[in-house]
Design an enzyme around this catalytic site. Structure first.
Site: not given
Ligand code: NAP
Length: 244
Positions: A10-11, A60-61, A87, A139, A152, A185
Protein backbone atom coordinates in the site's frame (compact mmCIF):
# COMPACT_ATOMS: atom_id res chain seq x y z
CA UNK A 1 -16.30 -0.59 16.50
CA UNK A 2 -14.53 0.24 13.23
CA UNK A 3 -13.54 -2.65 10.99
CA UNK A 4 -9.89 -3.29 10.26
CA UNK A 5 -8.42 -3.79 6.80
CA UNK A 6 -4.92 -4.98 5.97
CA UNK A 7 -3.74 -3.84 2.55
CA UNK A 8 -0.49 -5.32 1.30
CA UNK A 9 1.68 -3.24 -1.01
CA UNK A 10 0.00 0.00 0.00
CA UNK A 11 2.98 2.33 -0.35
CA UNK A 12 1.95 3.31 -3.88
CA UNK A 13 -0.33 2.57 -6.83
CA UNK A 14 -3.51 0.53 -6.31
CA UNK A 15 -2.68 -0.28 -2.69
CA UNK A 16 -2.16 3.37 -1.74
CA UNK A 17 -5.44 4.41 -3.42
CA UNK A 18 -7.19 1.59 -1.56
CA UNK A 19 -5.68 2.62 1.78
CA UNK A 20 -6.84 6.21 1.26
CA UNK A 21 -10.39 5.12 0.37
CA UNK A 22 -10.80 2.72 3.31
CA UNK A 23 -9.32 5.26 5.75
CA UNK A 24 -11.73 7.93 4.48
CA UNK A 25 -14.61 5.48 4.94
CA UNK A 26 -13.70 5.02 8.61
CA UNK A 27 -11.81 1.71 8.58
CA UNK A 28 -8.73 1.07 10.68
CA UNK A 29 -6.04 0.57 8.04
CA UNK A 30 -2.82 -1.44 8.17
CA UNK A 31 -0.79 -0.03 5.32
CA UNK A 32 1.82 -2.63 4.44
CA UNK A 33 4.99 -1.82 2.51
CA UNK A 34 8.34 -3.43 1.83
CA UNK A 35 10.90 -1.17 0.11
CA UNK A 36 9.15 2.19 -0.19
CA UNK A 37 9.35 3.28 3.45
CA UNK A 38 9.36 7.02 2.74
CA UNK A 39 6.21 6.87 0.61
CA UNK A 40 4.40 4.61 3.07
CA UNK A 41 5.26 6.72 6.12
CA UNK A 42 4.30 9.93 4.32
CA UNK A 43 0.91 8.47 3.37
CA UNK A 44 0.34 7.19 6.91
CA UNK A 45 1.26 10.60 8.36
CA UNK A 46 -1.05 12.45 6.01
CA UNK A 47 -4.00 10.09 6.73
CA UNK A 48 -3.42 10.25 10.51
CA UNK A 49 -3.30 14.07 10.35
CA UNK A 50 -6.76 13.91 8.75
CA UNK A 51 -7.95 11.98 11.83
CA UNK A 52 -7.86 8.45 10.40
CA UNK A 53 -6.59 5.31 12.16
CA UNK A 54 -3.71 4.10 10.03
CA UNK A 55 -0.52 2.24 10.83
CA UNK A 56 2.26 1.60 8.32
CA UNK A 57 3.93 -1.80 8.71
CA UNK A 58 7.02 -3.06 6.89
CA UNK A 59 6.81 -6.71 5.93
CA UNK A 60 7.95 -8.65 2.90
CA UNK A 61 4.85 -10.68 2.00
CA UNK A 62 7.13 -13.46 0.77
CA UNK A 63 8.45 -13.89 4.34
CA UNK A 64 6.07 -15.95 6.48
CA UNK A 65 7.47 -14.78 9.82
CA UNK A 66 7.22 -11.09 8.88
CA UNK A 67 3.63 -11.61 7.71
CA UNK A 68 2.68 -13.47 10.91
CA UNK A 69 4.07 -10.60 13.00
CA UNK A 70 2.18 -8.04 10.90
CA UNK A 71 -1.16 -9.79 11.48
CA UNK A 72 -0.41 -10.07 15.22
CA UNK A 73 0.37 -6.34 15.33
CA UNK A 74 -2.89 -5.53 13.51
CA UNK A 75 -4.91 -7.54 16.05
CA UNK A 76 -2.96 -5.99 18.95
CA UNK A 77 -3.50 -2.44 17.66
CA UNK A 78 -7.06 -2.65 16.35
CA UNK A 79 -8.57 -5.76 17.99
CA UNK A 80 -9.40 -7.72 14.83
CA UNK A 81 -8.71 -8.35 11.17
CA UNK A 82 -11.91 -8.07 9.14
CA UNK A 83 -10.64 -7.55 5.60
CA UNK A 84 -7.45 -8.65 3.89
CA UNK A 85 -6.54 -7.19 0.53
CA UNK A 86 -3.66 -9.08 -1.06
CA UNK A 87 -2.41 -6.43 -3.45
CA UNK A 88 1.41 -6.55 -3.15
CA UNK A 89 2.99 -7.61 -6.38
CA UNK A 90 5.89 -7.29 -8.78
CA UNK A 91 5.90 -7.51 -12.57
CA UNK A 92 8.76 -8.43 -14.86
CA UNK A 93 8.90 -8.67 -18.62
CA UNK A 94 11.20 -11.27 -20.11
CA UNK A 95 11.40 -13.86 -22.87
CA UNK A 96 10.51 -17.25 -21.37
CA UNK A 97 13.94 -18.63 -22.30
CA UNK A 98 15.61 -15.79 -20.38
CA UNK A 99 13.72 -16.31 -17.10
CA UNK A 100 16.26 -17.46 -14.54
CA UNK A 101 15.47 -19.75 -11.63
CA UNK A 102 15.93 -16.72 -9.37
CA UNK A 103 13.42 -14.69 -11.43
CA UNK A 104 10.88 -17.52 -11.30
CA UNK A 105 11.25 -18.04 -7.55
CA UNK A 106 11.08 -14.32 -6.79
CA UNK A 107 7.87 -13.98 -8.84
CA UNK A 108 6.22 -16.98 -7.18
CA UNK A 109 7.39 -15.98 -3.71
CA UNK A 110 5.98 -12.44 -3.87
CA UNK A 111 2.93 -12.79 -6.13
CA UNK A 112 1.66 -16.25 -5.09
CA UNK A 113 3.32 -17.36 -1.84
CA UNK A 114 2.73 -13.84 -0.50
CA UNK A 115 -1.01 -14.39 -0.90
CA UNK A 116 -0.72 -17.80 0.79
CA UNK A 117 1.26 -16.32 3.70
CA UNK A 118 -1.20 -13.48 4.33
CA UNK A 119 -4.32 -15.66 4.01
CA UNK A 120 -2.89 -18.28 6.34
CA UNK A 121 -1.94 -15.69 8.95
CA UNK A 122 -5.24 -13.77 8.83
CA UNK A 123 -7.71 -16.65 8.54
CA UNK A 124 -7.63 -17.99 12.13
CA UNK A 125 -8.91 -14.61 13.38
CA UNK A 126 -11.59 -14.45 10.64
CA UNK A 127 -12.70 -18.04 11.27
CA UNK A 128 -12.85 -17.35 15.00
CA UNK A 129 -15.10 -14.34 14.28
CA UNK A 130 -17.14 -16.34 11.71
CA UNK A 131 -16.71 -13.35 9.41
CA UNK A 132 -14.14 -11.93 7.03
CA UNK A 133 -13.47 -10.86 3.49
CA UNK A 134 -10.35 -11.61 1.46
CA UNK A 135 -9.74 -9.81 -1.83
CA UNK A 136 -6.85 -10.95 -4.00
CA UNK A 137 -5.49 -8.75 -6.77
CA UNK A 138 -4.73 -11.02 -9.70
CA UNK A 139 -4.45 -9.74 -13.29
CA UNK A 140 -6.16 -10.24 -16.63
CA UNK A 141 -2.88 -11.90 -17.67
CA UNK A 142 -3.63 -14.59 -15.08
CA UNK A 143 -6.79 -15.29 -17.09
CA UNK A 144 -5.50 -14.94 -20.66
CA UNK A 145 -1.70 -15.33 -20.35
CA UNK A 146 0.72 -12.66 -21.58
CA UNK A 147 3.60 -13.13 -23.97
CA UNK A 148 6.95 -12.33 -22.31
CA UNK A 149 5.30 -12.50 -18.89
CA UNK A 150 5.01 -16.26 -18.39
CA UNK A 151 6.10 -16.21 -14.73
CA UNK A 152 3.83 -13.23 -13.94
CA UNK A 153 0.89 -14.88 -15.75
CA UNK A 154 1.50 -18.20 -13.98
CA UNK A 155 1.65 -16.58 -10.54
CA UNK A 156 -1.51 -14.55 -11.19
CA UNK A 157 -3.30 -17.67 -12.51
CA UNK A 158 -2.19 -19.36 -9.28
CA UNK A 159 -3.86 -16.56 -7.32
CA UNK A 160 -7.11 -17.31 -9.17
CA UNK A 161 -6.87 -21.03 -8.33
CA UNK A 162 -6.10 -20.21 -4.70
CA UNK A 163 -9.06 -17.82 -4.58
CA UNK A 164 -11.57 -20.36 -5.92
CA UNK A 165 -10.38 -23.27 -3.75
CA UNK A 166 -10.08 -21.21 -0.56
CA UNK A 167 -13.51 -19.66 -1.15
CA UNK A 168 -15.06 -23.15 -1.07
CA UNK A 169 -13.10 -24.17 2.01
CA UNK A 170 -13.84 -21.16 4.21
CA UNK A 171 -17.37 -20.29 3.09
CA UNK A 172 -18.87 -22.41 5.91
CA UNK A 173 -16.82 -20.27 8.33
CA UNK A 174 -18.45 -17.06 7.07
CA UNK A 175 -15.42 -15.85 5.10
CA UNK A 176 -15.61 -14.81 1.44
CA UNK A 177 -12.66 -14.87 -0.95
CA UNK A 178 -12.73 -13.07 -4.29
CA UNK A 179 -10.21 -11.89 -6.87
CA UNK A 180 -9.99 -8.83 -9.05
CA UNK A 181 -8.29 -9.25 -12.42
CA UNK A 182 -7.39 -5.72 -13.54
CA UNK A 183 -6.33 -4.77 -17.03
CA UNK A 184 -3.77 -2.03 -17.53
CA UNK A 185 -4.01 0.37 -14.61
CA UNK A 186 -2.18 3.70 -14.60
CA UNK A 187 0.47 3.11 -11.89
CA UNK A 188 4.25 3.00 -11.63
CA UNK A 189 4.09 -0.72 -12.44
CA UNK A 190 3.73 0.29 -16.09
CA UNK A 191 6.36 3.04 -15.96
CA UNK A 192 8.83 1.00 -18.00
CA UNK A 193 6.44 0.42 -20.89
CA UNK A 194 7.23 2.86 -23.72
CA UNK A 195 4.73 5.60 -24.54
CA UNK A 196 4.22 4.02 -27.99
CA UNK A 197 3.50 0.55 -26.59
CA UNK A 198 1.07 1.98 -24.04
CA UNK A 199 -0.71 3.95 -26.77
CA UNK A 200 -0.98 0.76 -28.88
CA UNK A 201 -2.40 -1.08 -25.93
CA UNK A 202 -4.94 1.61 -25.06
CA UNK A 203 -6.02 1.56 -28.71
CA UNK A 204 -7.17 -2.04 -28.19
CA UNK A 205 -9.13 -1.27 -25.01
CA UNK A 206 -12.81 -0.86 -25.95
CA UNK A 207 -13.27 1.87 -23.33
CA UNK A 208 -10.25 3.62 -24.85
CA UNK A 209 -8.13 4.33 -21.75
CA UNK A 210 -6.18 2.81 -18.90
CA UNK A 211 -7.96 2.16 -15.62
CA UNK A 212 -7.13 4.18 -12.53
CA UNK A 213 -5.92 2.96 -9.15
CA UNK A 214 -8.97 4.61 -7.60
CA UNK A 215 -11.31 2.50 -9.76
CA UNK A 216 -9.69 -0.70 -8.46
CA UNK A 217 -9.91 0.70 -4.91
CA UNK A 218 -13.66 1.29 -5.40
CA UNK A 219 -14.14 -2.33 -6.50
CA UNK A 220 -12.17 -3.54 -3.46
CA UNK A 221 -14.41 -1.40 -1.28
CA UNK A 222 -17.55 -2.92 -2.81
CA UNK A 223 -16.23 -6.49 -2.39
CA UNK A 224 -15.37 -5.70 1.25
CA UNK A 225 -18.83 -4.28 1.95
CA UNK A 226 -21.97 -6.02 3.21
CA UNK A 227 -23.42 -5.55 -0.31
CA UNK A 228 -21.03 -8.30 -1.47
CA UNK A 229 -21.95 -10.82 1.25
CA UNK A 230 -23.29 -13.34 -1.28
CA UNK A 231 -20.31 -13.11 -3.65
CA UNK A 232 -17.47 -15.57 -3.17
CA UNK A 233 -14.97 -17.45 -5.32
CA UNK A 234 -15.39 -14.96 -8.16
CA UNK A 235 -12.82 -13.34 -10.42
CA UNK A 236 -14.02 -9.86 -11.36
CA UNK A 237 -12.49 -8.50 -14.55
CA UNK A 238 -11.81 -4.76 -14.51
CA UNK A 239 -10.18 -4.09 -17.84
CA UNK A 240 -12.21 -1.61 -19.89
CA UNK A 241 -13.60 -4.46 -21.98
CA UNK A 242 -10.20 -5.75 -23.14
CA UNK A 243 -11.10 -9.28 -21.97
CA UNK A 244 -14.74 -10.21 -22.52
P1 NAP B 1 3.02 -0.65 -7.97
O1 NAP B 1 2.61 0.76 -8.11
O2 NAP B 1 4.32 -1.11 -8.52
O3 NAP B 1 2.89 -1.07 -6.44
C1 NAP B 1 3.27 -2.36 -6.03
C2 NAP B 1 3.14 -2.43 -4.52
O4 NAP B 1 3.50 -3.77 -4.11
C3 NAP B 1 4.10 -1.46 -3.81
O5 NAP B 1 3.43 -0.84 -2.75
C4 NAP B 1 5.19 -2.40 -3.29
O6 NAP B 1 5.71 -1.98 -2.03
C5 NAP B 1 4.42 -3.67 -3.05
N1 NAP B 1 5.29 -4.84 -2.97
C6 NAP B 1 6.06 -5.37 -3.94
N2 NAP B 1 6.74 -6.43 -3.45
C7 NAP B 1 6.37 -6.55 -2.14
C8 NAP B 1 6.73 -7.45 -1.11
N3 NAP B 1 7.61 -8.45 -1.31
N4 NAP B 1 6.17 -7.29 0.12
C9 NAP B 1 5.28 -6.28 0.35
N5 NAP B 1 4.92 -5.39 -0.60
C10 NAP B 1 5.47 -5.54 -1.83
O7 NAP B 1 1.95 -1.62 -8.69
P2 NAP B 1 0.36 -1.57 -8.81
O8 NAP B 1 0.05 -1.33 -10.22
O9 NAP B 1 -0.22 -0.71 -7.76
O10 NAP B 1 0.07 -3.12 -8.52
C11 NAP B 1 -0.67 -3.58 -7.41
C12 NAP B 1 -1.17 -4.98 -7.73
O11 NAP B 1 -2.02 -4.93 -8.88
C13 NAP B 1 -0.07 -5.97 -8.08
O12 NAP B 1 -0.37 -7.23 -7.50
C14 NAP B 1 -0.13 -6.06 -9.58
O13 NAP B 1 0.36 -7.27 -10.07
C15 NAP B 1 -1.61 -5.91 -9.80
N6 NAP B 1 -1.96 -5.46 -11.16
C16 NAP B 1 -1.52 -4.27 -11.63
C17 NAP B 1 -1.88 -3.89 -12.90
C18 NAP B 1 -1.42 -2.60 -13.51
O14 NAP B 1 -1.57 -2.41 -14.73
N7 NAP B 1 -0.88 -1.66 -12.75
C19 NAP B 1 -2.66 -4.73 -13.71
C20 NAP B 1 -3.09 -5.94 -13.18
C21 NAP B 1 -2.74 -6.29 -11.90
P3 NAP B 1 7.21 -1.40 -1.83
O15 NAP B 1 7.47 -0.47 -2.97
O16 NAP B 1 7.10 -0.73 -0.49
O17 NAP B 1 8.13 -2.59 -1.82
Amino acid sequence: MSKTVIITGASKGIGAATAILFAQKGYNVVLNYNNSAAAALLLQKSLCEQGHNVIAYKANVANKLEVDLMIKEAIYRFGSVDILINNAGISRSSLFTDISEFDWDEMMNVNLKGVFNCCQAALPEMIKNKSGKIINISSMWGVTGASCEVHYSAAKAGVIGLTKALAKEVAPSGVTVNAIAPGIIDTSMNAEISVEDLADFVNDVPLGRMGTADEVAQLCFFLASDSADYITGQVIGQNGGYVI
